[in-house]
Design an enzyme around this catalytic site. Structure first.
Site, PDB file in Angstrom:
ATOM      1  N   ILE A  86       0.729  -1.399   0.180  1.00  0.00           N
ATOM      2  CA  ILE A  86      -0.006  -0.082   0.006  1.00  0.00           C
ATOM      3  C   ILE A  86       0.859   1.341   0.006  1.00  0.00           C
ATOM      4  CG2 ILE A  86      -1.387   1.120   1.649  1.00  0.00           C
ATOM      5  CD1 ILE A  86      -2.254  -1.485   2.614  1.00  0.00           C
ATOM      6  N   CYS A  87       1.042   2.126  -0.806  1.00  0.00           N
ATOM      7  CA  CYS A  87       1.396   3.459  -1.008  1.00  0.00           C
ATOM      8  C   CYS A  87       0.284   4.384  -0.182  1.00  0.00           C
ATOM      9  CB  CYS A  87       1.831   3.882  -2.262  1.00  0.00           C
ATOM     10  SG  CYS A  87       2.329   5.184  -2.834  1.00  0.00           S
ATOM     11  N   LEU A  88       0.595   4.445   0.965  1.00  0.00           N
ATOM     12  CA  LEU A  88      -0.602   5.413   1.931  1.00  0.00           C
ATOM     13  C   LEU A  88       1.313   5.745   2.786  1.00  0.00           C
ATOM     14  CD1 LEU A  88      -3.110   6.591   3.077  1.00  0.00           C
ATOM     15  CD2 LEU A  88      -2.972   4.731   4.318  1.00  0.00           C
TER      16      LEU A  88
END
Length: 150
Positions: A86-88
């Site tokens: 996840i790119c968060l």
């Protein structure tokens, strides 16, 4: 020791008052690996779908973020790769010890709810090719948070 104490406190609070659409499946309050189920919010492209997240806590938690990945069939989303990474930003450089596992789940649910169509990240194929070679976790990725509007 402080990590285990914090996790016990968070686990009890999470079980007592879970965020809407989020279920903690891990029963052991001392576990450093939690499985959480999230349900796609009504009136979103993920309505009626459920996903499982794995949250892995290091002995540096809460001063370092948990590693969070989608298990099995991750949602097709511009910030979620086919391997579940996840790119968060709050999972990396914008992490704060004031955040909790519960608030991370709410942020991920909000991220899912913010899109109008299902699509993989534009760099999914190249990311997956690099990942197949290195097999590194998402916390060893140098993320480029280029699109905070999605």
């Amino acid at each position: 020791m402080a990590t285990k104490r914090r996790l016990k406190t968070e686990h009890a609070q999470f079980k007592k008052t879970p965020p809407e659409g989020v279920t903690l499946l891990t029963d052991d309050p001392t576990s450093t690996r939690w499985i959480v189920q999230i349900a796609g919010a009504p009136n979103t492209v993920y309505a009626g779908e459920t996903f499982q997240l794995q949250l892995s806590f290091s002995d540096k938690y809460p001063f370092s973020p948990p590693e969070v990945i989608f298990l099995d069939n991750p949602p097709q989303h511009p910030h979620v790769y086919k391997n579940g990474h996840i790119c968060l930003s709050i999972l990396y450089q914008e992490w704060s010890p004031a955040l909790t596992a519960s608030s991370v789940c709410v942020s991920i649910l909000s991220m899912l709810s913010s899109v109008s169509k299902k699509e993989w990240p534009i760099d999914n194929d190249s990311y997956m090719a690099r990942w197949r070679i290195s097999r590194h976790g998402p916390q060893k990725t140098l993320w480029d948070f280029h699109d905070d509007t999605v």
